[in-house]
Write a protein that holds these residues in place. Structure first.
Motif: not given
Ligand code: 2YH
Length: 269
Positions: A66-83
């Motif tokens: 695991i890279i700390g923060g990786f999955a949550h950063s990906v999720a934040a980008i996707i949330a920023g696109l309205g999903f």
């Protein structure tokens, strides 16, 4: 391929809004517009998808883990696109089971080799290498106010650089590549792509540059075209810290945002 570090993505979620503002100032396009353009889909299509798909990001422990923060950063980008998006509580296969059981239909996951988005409804799979290559060219196209007929040099003919070069040709640009690895040049089958053999001779000639190389800090400002525009998906950044500081307004560079947003657009395309 370079593996991201915790440092590369530190603060990404908190800084997404200022990142987007800066991206728009440079390219005239939002992150969503860049992703849609790279994937060839309309705003209506991504909007409709955001209302019908739920997305899951699965942390993967394989390889270096695991890279700390990786999955949550990906999720934040996707949330920023309205999903609607969440990170699974479990990792790996158990995480996949959790996501599918909860009805998530777009799954993001990465090991050390690949980072993918899988659309379970359509069976479409989007790869981060291709998405990053296309996304950065869409952004460069915005920054250059069109690349048709422009000469663009791509540094590094790997997973990202090769897709960037293909998309440049699609947009009517004159694509050239440089890669110190002769085996990558030998594997090149597209004759429309020019091959540069002497980097320092070629660099001052190109007003548009794509840095898709895994090497860091080898590009000094005095080597480059005076009005150069740079799309730099490569991590670490190829520009020296001094060159980056001086050229910042003409450089597009991020560790994850453009690639991830374009993966989502490609997964629903
Ligand atoms: O950074 C990477 C690889 N270089 C693949 C990138 C493809 N362009 N992978 C991330 C690994 C994430 C880790 N397994 C996690 O935290 O889930």
């Amino acid at each position: 391929m370079t593996r991201l570090t915790e440092n590369d993505i530190y603060g990404l979620s908190e800084e997404l809004i200022s990142y987007e503002r800066e991206l728009e100032a440079k390219t005239g396009m939002t992150l969503r517009e860049i992703a849609c353009s790279a994937a060839g889909i309309s705003h209506e299509k991504i909007k409709a998808a955001s209302e019908s798909y739920r997305v899951s990001v699965i942390p993967v422990t394989a390889g270096q883990g695991i890279i700390g923060g990786f999955a949550h950063s990906v999720a934040a980008i996707i949330a920023g696109l309205g999903f609607e998006v969440s990170v699974t509580g479990k990792t790996d296969v158990s995480g996949f089971f959790e996501a599918v059981s909860e009805g998530k239909e777009i799954i993001f996951m990465a090991d050390d080799e690949r980072f993918i988005a899988l659309n379970l409804r359509t069976k479409k799979i989007a790869d981060n290498g291709e998405a990053t290559g296309r996304g950065y060219i869409a952004a460069l196209n915005g920054m250059a106010k069109g690349l048709k007929g422009r000469e663009v040099l791509v540094l590094g003919y790997g997973q990202v650089g090769s897709k960037a070069a293909d998309y440049l040709l699609e947009l009517g640009a004159k694509a050239a590549i440089y890669d110190p690895d002769q085996s990558k040049i030998d594997a090149l089958s597209n004759r429309k792509i020019k091959v540069e053999k002497d980097l320092h001779h070629a660099l001052p000639y190109y007003p548009c540059l794509v840095d898709a190389s895994p090497a860091g800090a080898f590009l000094r400002k005095e080597f480059l075209h005076s009005e150069v525009l740079i799309a730099a998906p490569g991590v670490p950044l190829g520009l020296t810290p001094d060159a980056y500081h001086k050229l910042k307004d003409r450089v597009i560079h991020d560790p994850l945002q453009i690639g991830t947003a374009t993966m989502l657009a490609l997964a629903i395309s």
